[in-house]
Structure formats: structure tokens, C-alpha cells
Design a protein around this motif. Sequence first.
Motif, PDB file in Angstrom:
ATOM      1  N   LEU A  84     -44.731 -20.488  -8.823  1.00  0.00           N
ATOM      2  CA  LEU A  84     -44.196 -20.499 -10.180  1.00  0.00           C
ATOM      3  C   LEU A  84     -45.290 -20.230 -11.212  1.00  0.00           C
ATOM      4  O   LEU A  84     -45.013 -19.719 -12.301  1.00  0.00           O
ATOM      5  CB  LEU A  84     -43.498 -21.839 -10.459  1.00  0.00           C
ATOM      6  CG  LEU A  84     -42.700 -21.954 -11.760  1.00  0.00           C
ATOM      7  CD1 LEU A  84     -41.704 -20.813 -11.926  1.00  0.00           C
ATOM      8  CD2 LEU A  84     -41.982 -23.289 -11.844  1.00  0.00           C
ATOM      9  N   ASN A  85     -46.544 -20.549 -10.871  1.00  0.00           N
ATOM     10  CA  ASN A  85     -47.646 -20.165 -11.755  1.00  0.00           C
ATOM     11  C   ASN A  85     -47.712 -18.651 -11.894  1.00  0.00           C
ATOM     12  O   ASN A  85     -47.933 -18.110 -12.980  1.00  0.00           O
ATOM     13  CB  ASN A  85     -48.983 -20.669 -11.202  1.00  0.00           C
ATOM     14  CG  ASN A  85     -49.057 -22.178 -11.138  1.00  0.00           C
ATOM     15  OD1 ASN A  85     -48.388 -22.877 -11.882  1.00  0.00           O
ATOM     16  ND2 ASN A  85     -49.863 -22.693 -10.233  1.00  0.00           N
ATOM     17  N   ALA A  88     -44.808 -17.437 -14.024  1.00  0.00           N
ATOM     18  CA  ALA A  88     -44.596 -18.213 -15.249  1.00  0.00           C
ATOM     19  C   ALA A  88     -44.244 -17.351 -16.455  1.00  0.00           C
ATOM     20  O   ALA A  88     -43.400 -17.741 -17.274  1.00  0.00           O
ATOM     21  CB  ALA A  88     -45.839 -19.058 -15.556  1.00  0.00           C
ATOM     22  N   ILE A  92     -40.765 -18.307 -18.353  1.00  0.00           N
ATOM     23  CA  ILE A  92     -40.665 -18.824 -19.724  1.00  0.00           C
ATOM     24  C   ILE A  92     -39.836 -17.880 -20.586  1.00  0.00           C
ATOM     25  O   ILE A  92     -38.971 -18.314 -21.358  1.00  0.00           O
ATOM     26  CB  ILE A  92     -42.074 -19.012 -20.327  1.00  0.00           C
ATOM     27  CG1 ILE A  92     -42.894 -20.018 -19.507  1.00  0.00           C
ATOM     28  CG2 ILE A  92     -41.968 -19.480 -21.780  1.00  0.00           C
ATOM     29  CD1 ILE A  92     -42.313 -21.389 -19.400  1.00  0.00           C
ATOM     30  N   SER A 122     -43.059 -29.103 -10.624  1.00  0.00           N
ATOM     31  CA  SER A 122     -42.381 -28.004 -11.313  1.00  0.00           C
ATOM     32  C   SER A 122     -41.448 -28.473 -12.418  1.00  0.00           C
ATOM     33  O   SER A 122     -41.010 -27.661 -13.247  1.00  0.00           O
ATOM     34  CB  SER A 122     -41.602 -27.156 -10.301  1.00  0.00           C
ATOM     35  OG  SER A 122     -42.487 -26.567  -9.380  1.00  0.00           O
ATOM     36  N   TYR A 125     -42.632 -27.385 -15.750  1.00  0.00           N
ATOM     37  CA  TYR A 125     -42.269 -26.022 -16.141  1.00  0.00           C
ATOM     38  C   TYR A 125     -40.851 -25.970 -16.709  1.00  0.00           C
ATOM     39  O   TYR A 125     -40.576 -25.256 -17.667  1.00  0.00           O
ATOM     40  CB  TYR A 125     -42.372 -25.080 -14.943  1.00  0.00           C
ATOM     41  CG  TYR A 125     -43.706 -24.395 -14.799  1.00  0.00           C
ATOM     42  CD1 TYR A 125     -44.146 -23.472 -15.744  1.00  0.00           C
ATOM     43  CD2 TYR A 125     -44.522 -24.657 -13.704  1.00  0.00           C
ATOM     44  CE1 TYR A 125     -45.362 -22.835 -15.595  1.00  0.00           C
ATOM     45  CE2 TYR A 125     -45.741 -24.021 -13.551  1.00  0.00           C
ATOM     46  CZ  TYR A 125     -46.161 -23.105 -14.502  1.00  0.00           C
ATOM     47  OH  TYR A 125     -47.362 -22.470 -14.360  1.00  0.00           O
TER      48      TYR A 125
END
Length: 535
Positions: A84-85, A88, A92, A122, A125
Motif C-alpha cells: 500500500l506504500n 499510496a 489517496i 493499514s 491509510y
Amino acid sequence: MSHHLLLGAEAIGAAALDAGISGVYAYPGTPSTEITEFIQRTPEAKHNSVRSSWSANEKTALEAALGMSFAGKRSLCCMKHVGLNVAADAFINAAITGVRGGLVIAVADDPSMHSSQNEQDSRIYGKFAMVPVIEPATQQELYDTTITAFQLSEELRLPVLLRLTTRISHSRAGITRQEPRQQNPLDPEPDPNRFVLIPSNARRQYQHLLELQPELHRRSETSPLNHLIDGPGTTGIIAFGIAHNYVMETRTTYGLSLPVLKIGQYPLPEEMIRAFITRFDTVLIAEEGYPVAEEYLRGIDGNPKLRGRLDGTLPRSGELNTDLIAQALGLDHRDTTPVPGIVTDRPPELCKGCGHRDMFDALNAAMKGQPDHQVFSDIGCYTLGALDPFSAIHTCVDMGAAITMAKGAADAGMQPAVAVIGDSTFTHSGMTGLLDCVNDQNAVTIIIADNDTTAMTGGQDSSATGRLQQICRGLGVQEQHIRTLVPLKKNHDDNIRALREEFDHNGVSIVIFHRECIETAARKAKQQHKGTHKK
């Protein structure tokens, strides 16, 4: 209705198919890999032409899933927490564009770092993006809420983050499946300005996201995933996701009837939680991962009623379990049976006969006598080269970092600056680093450990298979400094000589050590044998 025995990860794949997805997009990463693999091997996915091949990385996966959503169809995107990094930026901004067809992003976190570099949570996030987050506690909940998540996504026109952890992903339970739903028809977004995030549109879309937040809170307050299991006493527990299972097991084991507020949908149902906390002298907060909810509920001044990871009542890192919950409640927990002394820890090692073994033997020999004997490595099976008997690599930070760290070392004056990266990791996030090296004409030697597969996660297809030399040429590496070697004992001296020649080159060198993974080769041979036997 049908009944199946499935891993938690497989339950998500089954639910996505039954929810009518048209595609799944993912890059393999434990503990999320089995979601996509389940879909790939399921006959109904093939029959319904569900797109399921692997993506180059998590960012490309999420952007493609968003594109399918733009076209009106449902899509599932899967990754592990560190993936997910990588995704990202798309994640977003997908909250700001919103979706058309349902988009569910399944992210598998890894508390205790069983196969990861960190144990990030997570849910942070999800809060950052201001999208709904669902955190089921059981395999059946994973199945049911995945289907619900697609409905929620289309109703709110937002992506939904589905959070699972290693234990629930990799344990099995009986699952009851629903009748499958038909796929959405092709129905592209009629207002493409939603997806054109120039400042004027982005400001409008962001304002819309803010205006949706009260509705997200309202849905959390009424979600069946958030409910009270009542009882007497002055102590209560708020249990999140899989931590609820540990709490309920403790409750049963010790014959307790203390009240438990189960939370599985975010944003946090603040009214429900506030009403619960006010009833008790002490409230234990049990959540797997970071103290995300605990930090929020304590606020700036703290709340003396609350106990959890922040005050040491529960450990700050690692997975929870029933014994830890019992200790936190002040119970005389049962002593676990000690592991007999005959059983000793066995560190992981490269497979017997793995080509990486011969590669590291050659690399170590070639590096002897070098003033800066440092090798920057990456994430894959070859990371085991850090351990005995090789001790051949000195860094492993994140996907793709081998090449860029070697570049930085070369910029600092280190020569040879050597990187080791796998074929799948190279196409995941190594190519852009190589382009930087070419642009600056760094004196770096990049070793690509090419075993024709994504071996560490089970032998999935690699985006680079058969094309590594072409890719490197296309990125600007001089052809005479792209060399392919075969890591075998008989080639040991020749491989050492080739490495030393490239170490001496004052520019970018690529050395590809190519030999098929012995595990995938064995599987292919077995399949071929079965096919021949049938004939």
C-alpha cells in the motif's frame, strides 16, 4: 448456498467472484497472495472471463482497478501492507475521484513481521484517505463483508479498504457462499471531470469527500460489524477485528461475562464507543497492529480509564493472543507448554540446488580484495544471502532500494557499487532506479538474479521473463555491458572473471544470473509427467 473450507484469503476471492467482479489486480505478497491465486484457479472466473493475471506492482494494480471501476465494472485490488506504500498515490487520490463500479482494496497486514520488513497498520491509510475501512474478525465475516464492501463502494461511490491480518488470512474455516451476482455492464463514468484532478476539480471533489464523512460515521454507528456483547462488571473491552476472537476465547476459557464492544467498521462509531466507555472504571482496548483507535480515544490529554498498547498493558509490538489478553485483565493465565529442548530454531535458507547459491559464491569470490566490500540487496529469496554461509549482502530496505542505494553509494565515491535484485523486483520498482543510474552514468554493477518467476511468494509469473536484456537496453545500458551468466559450479571461474570486469567498468553494468527456480522447474516437470501419463 454452498459450503466450503477456505483460508481467509480465499474467502475474499470467493466473495469477490460472487459479488460479480470483472477483474482482480494484484502483485504477490504474503499474506495476500492467495486471494488472487484462488481467483486464478477457479473455473467460474475463467468461464466469466475475470481478468486475473499479475500486475507489475501495486501502484499499477490499483490504477488499473480504478480504470475498470471508471468503466462501470466491479474490481478487486489486493496487496500486503507495504504494497500500500507503493500504491499510496493512487489510493489517496482514488478517494478524491471516487469510483463508479465497486472498488474494494484488500490489504493484508503482517503483525509480528512473519514475512515483512515492518508491521505497519493499514487502518492509518484508511483514515488518511477518509474512506470506509472494514476489519472482519472471522473467515465468514471476510466473505460476507467483502460482498457488502462492493455494495457500500457503489452506494457511496468511494473505494473501500478491507483490512485483514496474517492469522485470519492463513487459517481455514467453513464458509457459506451465496448465489453469485452477475457482472456489471459496461457503463463508463458520465462525468469524467470527477477523474480529472486539476486543482479546480480536485478542490470540488475533496469538498465532496469531506461532506460524505457524516454519512460514513452514520453507517459505522449502525453497522452489524460494530455491536455490543453485554454483561456486568466495572471493566469493559473494546475489541477490533481479529482481536475480538482472542477476547472471546479468553472470556470463554475463564468463564467471564464482562462486556465487549466489537468494532469491525471504520470510521470509529464515536457515539457507540463514548456510551460504552462512560459505563466502566476501566476499558481495555484490544486491537491487532498499531494503537490506532487507542491513540484517537485517549486524545491529547489521555483518558485514565483506557488500557492498551500505549501504557504497556498489552505489548506495543507483535500479535495479540489469548494469554496476553488474560494477563492484561489480571488473570492467572495458564502456563504454556514449553517447547522441548530437542527442537531448536532453524533459520531459513536457500533451497538445495538453488541458482542463487552459485551466484553468491561467485559474488563473494569476485568481491575479495575490494576496499569497499558492500553489496546492496533487495527483497526476494536472494535476501537469504545475508545469512550464513554466504553473508554476501549488507542491505535490504524496500522493493527496488538495492539499485538506488547503490547509486547513492556510487555518488558518494564507492566503487564498486554493487546491487543485487530479483527479476520480478526489478520490474516492480527497480527500472526507474536503473534509469537514474544511466542518466548520471554512475559506476554501478547491477546483478539481476533471474529465476524466471516470483519465487519467494510461491512461483507466480514474473513480468520480466525473457525480456530483461531488452528492458535494460531500452533504458540506455550499453549492450556490451549487459551480460548473462549461468550460475552453475562449472561456470564458477568464468562468472568471477565476468563480475570483476564489470566492477572495473566506469559506468552502468548489468549482470544477469539466469537459471530457472528449481521449485518451479520441478512443478513443471511433474505437470508434464502427469500429462504424459494421461495420454
